[in-house]
Design a protein around this motif. Structure first.
Motif, PDB file in Angstrom:
ATOM      1  N   UNK A  75       0.065  53.103 -23.853  1.00 19.20           N
ATOM      2  CA  UNK A  75       1.487  53.363 -23.301  1.00 19.20           C
ATOM      3  C   UNK A  75       1.639  54.904 -23.187  1.00 19.20           C
ATOM      4  N   UNK A  76       2.064  54.883 -21.755  1.00 11.09           N
ATOM      5  CA  UNK A  76       2.515  56.462 -21.264  1.00 11.09           C
ATOM      6  C   UNK A  76       3.780  56.895 -21.684  1.00 11.09           C
ATOM      7  N   UNK A  77       3.970  57.079 -23.053  1.00  7.47           N
ATOM      8  CA  UNK A  77       5.495  57.270 -23.555  1.00  7.47           C
ATOM      9  C   UNK A  77       5.726  58.564 -23.114  1.00  7.47           C
ATOM     10  N   UNK A  78       5.024  59.670 -22.424  1.00  7.94           N
ATOM     11  CA  UNK A  78       5.590  60.777 -21.677  1.00  7.94           C
ATOM     12  C   UNK A  78       6.723  60.300 -20.646  1.00  7.94           C
ATOM     13  N   UNK A  79       6.564  59.244 -19.863  1.00  8.99           N
ATOM     14  CA  UNK A  79       7.461  58.541 -19.014  1.00  8.99           C
ATOM     15  C   UNK A  79       8.829  58.359 -19.530  1.00  8.99           C
ATOM     16  N   UNK A 121      12.356  58.264 -20.938  1.00 10.50           N
ATOM     17  CA  UNK A 121      13.397  59.077 -20.661  1.00 10.50           C
ATOM     18  C   UNK A 121      13.510  59.871 -19.117  1.00 10.50           C
ATOM     19  N   UNK A 122      12.142  59.711 -18.321  1.00 14.38           N
ATOM     20  CA  UNK A 122      11.932  60.320 -17.140  1.00 14.38           C
ATOM     21  C   UNK A 122      12.198  59.397 -16.094  1.00 14.38           C
ATOM     22  N   UNK A 123      12.306  58.259 -16.394  1.00 11.59           N
ATOM     23  CA  UNK A 123      12.363  57.057 -15.311  1.00 11.59           C
ATOM     24  C   UNK A 123      13.078  55.920 -15.701  1.00 11.59           C
ATOM     25  N   UNK A 138      10.873  62.906  -6.841  1.00 12.66           N
ATOM     26  CA  UNK A 138      11.250  63.740  -7.557  1.00 12.66           C
ATOM     27  C   UNK A 138      12.696  63.911  -7.953  1.00 12.66           C
ATOM     28  N   UNK A 139      13.520  63.419  -7.080  1.00 12.91           N
ATOM     29  CA  UNK A 139      14.980  63.173  -7.336  1.00 12.91           C
ATOM     30  C   UNK A 139      15.213  62.103  -8.368  1.00 12.91           C
ATOM     31  N   UNK A 140      16.070  62.696  -9.332  1.00 17.14           N
ATOM     32  CA  UNK A 140      16.207  61.380 -10.401  1.00 17.14           C
ATOM     33  C   UNK A 140      17.073  60.199  -9.861  1.00 17.14           C
ATOM     34  N   UNK A 185      10.207  56.255  -8.797  1.00 14.02           N
ATOM     35  CA  UNK A 185      10.904  57.174  -7.935  1.00 14.02           C
ATOM     36  C   UNK A 185      10.338  58.470  -7.714  1.00 14.02           C
ATOM     37  N   UNK A 226      -6.087  53.139 -13.117  1.00 14.97           N
ATOM     38  CA  UNK A 226      -6.712  52.308 -14.430  1.00 14.97           C
ATOM     39  C   UNK A 226      -6.039  53.127 -15.696  1.00 14.97           C
ATOM     40  N   UNK A 227      -5.768  52.364 -16.473  1.00 15.66           N
ATOM     41  CA  UNK A 227      -5.131  52.849 -17.696  1.00 15.66           C
ATOM     42  C   UNK A 227      -3.645  53.527 -17.623  1.00 15.66           C
ATOM     43  N   UNK A 248      -3.399  59.481 -26.014  1.00 16.55           N
ATOM     44  CA  UNK A 248      -2.757  59.817 -24.509  1.00 16.55           C
ATOM     45  C   UNK A 248      -3.695  60.912 -23.884  1.00 16.55           C
ATOM     46  N   UNK A 264      -8.541  53.594 -25.936  1.00 16.01           N
ATOM     47  CA  UNK A 264      -8.939  53.065 -24.804  1.00 16.01           C
ATOM     48  C   UNK A 264     -10.201  53.723 -24.566  1.00 16.01           C
ATOM     49  N   UNK A 293       7.849  65.360 -22.938  1.00 16.99           N
ATOM     50  CA  UNK A 293       7.933  64.586 -24.231  1.00 16.99           C
ATOM     51  C   UNK A 293       7.852  65.771 -25.329  1.00 16.99           C
ATOM     52  N   UNK A 307      -3.714  49.002 -24.949  1.00 11.29           N
ATOM     53  CA  UNK A 307      -3.136  49.792 -26.055  1.00 11.29           C
ATOM     54  C   UNK A 307      -3.954  49.901 -27.223  1.00 11.29           C
ATOM     55  N   UNK A 324       8.048  66.517 -11.094  1.00 10.39           N
ATOM     56  CA  UNK A 324       8.602  65.199 -11.239  1.00 10.39           C
ATOM     57  C   UNK A 324       9.099  64.879 -12.502  1.00 10.39           C
TER      58      UNK A 324
END
Lengths: 312, 312
Positions: A201-205, A207-209, A184-186, A182, A95-96, B297, B175, B290, B200, B285
């Protein structure tokens, strides 16, 4: 590039200078903007970069973004053409956060030997989490800033962020964005397990994926699924999983079975006017226009190709 | 008040000064922060300001915020105590926007005479879209700014925005936030029709409508419903509506039938540490923390009261 010039700094602009024509344009609602749009404001989806994810409940249409994730887009197309996803399932709905699909056996301890072969596709890929800023990657900047990145805007219909000092641009995790899960390995993401954002928006993702594209139609089918009761929203019982009938590349589907869609171009005065119509709502309901908009609040209109008005 | 002092400006702080103790604290994951929390970091929900929205699928727990919308909270409690909502239904689920419930007959042309009476409750209320900043309304500021408002943060567990120049503070449409639907007239909201944000954050609604509280448990029941096929996501057929078994004020429910919950206080060093743990993820991970977080968030942890560790 200077769409931002159309957005005055004052909170309640009654008129806004059109950056292209240098003539004042009256305030408009989104419906008025779309009603006045020209055929050239729209582009058809490229069938060679469009996926159809078919569920019992209907079709989800995904536009890939090879400009940002070329290796992932190519690998996903290889998997799709080998019918890799057909008969696999949606495994996770948190959820969310995200809805995720792939091979149930691939992620389970002791089940790896039952996992479906990736065939000709790679099981690892170089991380395509961001890319260099380049002339061939357009960027239309939004005027109101962003909590996470120095600049945000749109590139060929994808919400993006960029950092000119670092020389990098990347796709942003807005609602409906699709990424390649993914470990843990990039390099461990291959596109064989994909997720879509279904909440704030989970913006913390970012540049991580690797973000690989965007759902342009059918989001409601992925966002309205029952949430999984296990850790991270995985379904606990196999019969809770939502079967995938098939995933096809549009170009491989008979024309009669395709879903012909047009997307509003994001590099046009019409799109700039649409953004302004959303920054300051003009209908009778709104009393205090926000005067601002967040990247992930900007709608990217889509319509059936046959809705487009006849060309002159 | 200066929780922000705990957040250094650099992108990758290895150590962070605790604003209260002025001692360095090591980086922590959210799980570590919660594991180290003290009983006094949590507060129990006030049963006099807690609603139970019971559906066939389960219970949604809503915390009202009378500090921000006293007239609406009181009117909703009057309606609830008269069993107004019992047997009414969820009428609208618009993807990436809101789920809304109330009396189907109230909104339909020619059906108004079939609408359920509001009884002792008011059918109109003064607009409580924002309120004056005041000493009795706490505000814990977030450090990373906001696209829409001069400042954002938390007040008694509610995400809020404020404008010191205007002297106003208001609840933000994140949310899970619950608001009172209205027509075009600003006084037309009564709390008899309520909505919750399921996508959002639609921050353009801020200061345009009365936010009355927040779902603290059960959001997945409201966010996973089938989207309505009509305009604005209203269900087109009556049998698509989701019946409401009952809405009760917790204090009116026998203790054995209550859902005892504790919420992490948002004005504590523990909450500041939690925010820092989410600004810069420490697990294996994440590769690029960020360094920032958006108001909507920030998770606000909740737990069953019996999960709290025994007091010494």
């Amino acid at each position: 590039m200077r769409i931002a010039a159309c957005f005055p700094a004052v909170a309640l602009p009654l008129m806004c200078m059109n950056a292209w024509a240098d003539t004042p344009v009256p305030p408009q609602t989104m419906q008025q903007v779309l009603g006045a749009s020209k055929p050239t404001d729209w582009r058809t989806l490229d069938p060679d970069n469009t996926l159809y994810l078919d569920l019992a409940a209907g079709r989800v249409v995904i536009e890939l973004a090879p400009a940002f994730a070329p290796l992932h887009a190519a690998n996903i197309k290889t998997l799709v053409r080998a019918h890799y996803f057909d008969g696999l399932a949606i495994l996770r709905v948190q959820d969310n956060f995200v809805t995720q699909w792939g091979d149930p056996a691939a992620g389970e301890a002791g089940e790896h030997d039952k996992a479906r072969s990736l065939g000709e596709a790679s099981s690892t890929l170089a991380p395509e989490f961001e890319r260099p800023i380049a002339r061939e990657v357009p960027f239309t900047r939004l005027p109101d800033g962003d909590v996470f990145a120095p600049e945000v805007g749109f590139s060929n219909g994808m919400p993006v962020a960029r950092d000119r000092r670092a020389g990098k641009i990347w796709m942003a995790h807005c609602y409906g964005m699709v990424g390649a899960g993914r470990d843990n390995a990039v390099t461990s993401g291959s596109g064989a397990e994909l997720y879509v954002v279904i909440g704030q928006a989970p913006r913390q993702l970012d540049r991580n994926i690797a973000v690989v594209g965007r759902v342009v139609q059918g989001m409601e089918l992925l966002a309205s699924l029952p949430r999984g009761g296990g850790a991270l929203g995985f379904y606990e019982k196999p019969d809770q999983r939502v079967p995938i009938k098939s995933v096809r590349l549009a170009v491989d589907v008979p024309v009669a079975d395709r879903t012909p869609l047009e997307i509003l171009r994001t590099d046009t005065p019409t799109f700039a006017a649409l953004i302004e119509s959303r920054r300051n709502r003009r209908d009778d309901w709104y009393k205090v226009p926000a005067g601002k908009i967040d990247l992930c609040n900007v709608p990217i209109p889509v319509r059936a190709t046959n809705e487009s008005r006849p060309k002159p």
